[in-house]
Design an enzyme around this catalytic site. Structure first.
Site, PDB file in Angstrom:
ATOM      1  CE  LYS A 106      -4.312   0.856   0.730  1.00  0.00           C
ATOM      2  NZ  LYS A 106      -5.540  -0.280   0.208  1.00  0.00           N
TER       3      LYS A 106
HETATM    4  N1  GLU Z   1      -7.459  -0.132  -2.969  1.00  0.00           N
HETATM    5  C1  GLU Z   1      -8.302  -1.115  -3.034  1.00  0.00           C
HETATM    6  C2  GLU Z   1      -8.159  -1.935  -1.795  1.00  0.00           C
HETATM    7  O1  GLU Z   1      -8.037  -1.419  -0.623  1.00  0.00           O
HETATM    8  C3  GLU Z   1      -7.937  -2.074  -4.253  1.00  0.00           C
HETATM    9  C4  GLU Z   1      -6.385  -2.507  -4.226  1.00  0.00           C
HETATM   10  C5  GLU Z   1      -6.123  -3.098  -5.681  1.00  0.00           C
HETATM   11  O2  GLU Z   1      -6.761  -3.156  -6.546  1.00  0.00           O
HETATM   12  O3  GLU Z   1      -4.881  -3.500  -5.724  1.00  0.00           O
HETATM   13  O4  GLU Z   1      -8.463  -3.179  -1.655  1.00  0.00           O
END
Ligand code: GLU
Length: 418
Positions: A106
């Site tokens: 992240k």
């Molecule tokens: N930000 C989204 C999540 O928290 C999607 C992450 C992604 O598609 O890699 O799951």
């Protein structure tokens, strides 16, 4: 809402709660609870008035045992190193819960994007992409959208990466615009899985989501699509909110019209198709069958949890309940479908996007939605099986039991490198 709970400590507590039900080697627990590495960096970019500004940005690569690191990039003033660490860990266990071949990561920039022009955001995003370039790649780490980022930012990152690498590699990032290699169904995917998971939860209780009243906290991409799809399944959306306020309508409101109002005015507050206004805390304690927290972490703490009246909670946000709130809701028999299943549609369709990018062969929206439904329903069944067989406290612990086992299996099979 509790600002005092550190989301990284919440993640670690959730892992500990599950690890006691698993045969985890002592020497492995710390690995499961901590990121492998974190990039923390300055981004210096030019403002429109010619001045320079420096902001802090992060990318946490939590665990790559099951595949490339995967997870979004968030632009929000609340972004901290610990928040990014927590969110990256939740991605590891989310990908494992739904069985897609990724680890977790992240990223985030600690800014309020509303304070910058589009040109400034482009320069900032490209500056972040330049910092990320050595550590991302379609087999290495694959960013995606998260809070306050979307197709526009993903397209900028893809373009910066491809330009610097002198290649085409659309699979380096997901959540792109369709013309830049995005997938059908990706924008709706998080809300879609939130509703599918809720539908399965009602079915598990011997009930039908079509009979449910629904309250949705947060009306960004995840929240508003959840409201729209719940309405399409016949449920009655009685309340929606965002950071500026909320509205309530006893006989139900039109989620699409509420979204149009937000688009025009910046908030759902003041929406004429409702009976009246409601605060976020009032919404979270409404007497509804289904509650969907779709905003940020720690929306419901233990005190607020005492007041929750919903029968089912489907978590569209990441980490909306504190661990203490979880305990209260478990005691009160509220069925909580955890974030790492309920909102996993986003990363699951990101996975489909990446598969399509690598094959350079694109699917129909129907195929995307069908494959997504299969994955979410199967994952829900896996959690119920673990929950019942091991007599676990709640579905969150069940999800971590299933997911941690999968991460450990990959680690074990890889063996250790001296
Ligand atoms: N930000 C989204 C999540 O928290 C999607 C992450 C992604 O598609 O890699 O799951």
């Amino acid at each position: 809402m509790s600002n005092e709970v550190n989301p990284f400590e919440s993640l670690q507590e959730q892992i500990d709660d599950a690890a006691v039900h698993l045969d985890v080697e002592d020497g492995l627990v710390e690995r499961l609870k901590n990121p492998e590495r974190i990039l923390e960096t300055n981004l210096t970019f030019e403002r429109d008035d010619g001045g320079l500004e420096t902001v802090r940005a992060y990318r946490s690569q939590f665990n790559g045992d099951r595949g490339p690191y995967k997870g979004g990039i968030r632009y929000h003033p609340g972004v901290t190193r610990d928040e990014v660490k927590a969110l990256s860990g939740w991605m590891v266990y989310k990908c494992a819960t739904v069985g897609i071949p990724y680890g977790g990561g992240k990223g985030g920039i600690s800014i309020d994007p509303g304070e910058y022009s589009e040109d400034e955001l482009e320069r900032l995003t490209r500056s972040f992409a330049k910092e990320l370039r050595p550590i991302i790649g379609e087999d290495r780490d694959i960013p995606a959208p998260d809070v306050n980022t979307g197709q526009r930012e993903m397209n900028w990152i893809k373009d910066t990466y491809e330009t610097l690498e002198n290649t085409t590699e659309p699979g380096v990032i997901t959540g792109k615009n369709l013309d830049s290699g995005g997938s059908e169904g990706r924008v709706e995917a998080t809300g879609r899985s939130t509703v599918l998971a809720a539908r399965e939860a009602f079915e598990y209780l011997g009930r039908d989501i079509a009979d449910a009243t629904v309250a949705v906290q947060g009306y960004g991409n995840a929240g508003w699509i959840t409201a729209k799809l719940a309405d399409e399944l016949g449920a009655t959306v009685v309340a929606v909110s965002d950071s500026s306020g909320g509205v309530y309508a006893e006989d139900g409101l039109d989620p699409v019209a509420a979204k149009d109002h937000k688009r025009e005015t910046g908030s759902v507050a003041g929406f004429a198709g409702a009976d009246g206004e409601i605060s976020n805390d009032e919404l979270l304690t409404l007497d509804v069958e289904l509650l969907v927290p779709a905003a940020l972490e720690n929306a419901i703490d233990a005190d607020l949890a005492e007041e929750v009246s919903a029968d089912v909670i489907s978590e569209a946000a990441n980490g909306p309940l504190t661990p203490d709130a979880d305990d209260v809701l478990t005691d009160e028999d509220v069925l909580v479908v955890p974030d790492i299943l309920a909102n996993a549609g986003g990363v699951t369709v990101s996975y489909f996007e990446w598969v399509q990018n690598r094959q350079r062969f694109y699917w129909s929206e129907e195929k995307v939605n069908d494959e997504l439904e299969t994955i979410i329903v199967d994952a829900f069944d896996d959690l119920i099986a673990a929950y019942e067989e091991k007599d676990l406290a709640n579905l969150r612990t069940a999800a971590y039991v299933v997911a941690i086992q999968r991460v450990m299996d990959s680690y074990d099979q890889a063996g250790t490198w001296p």
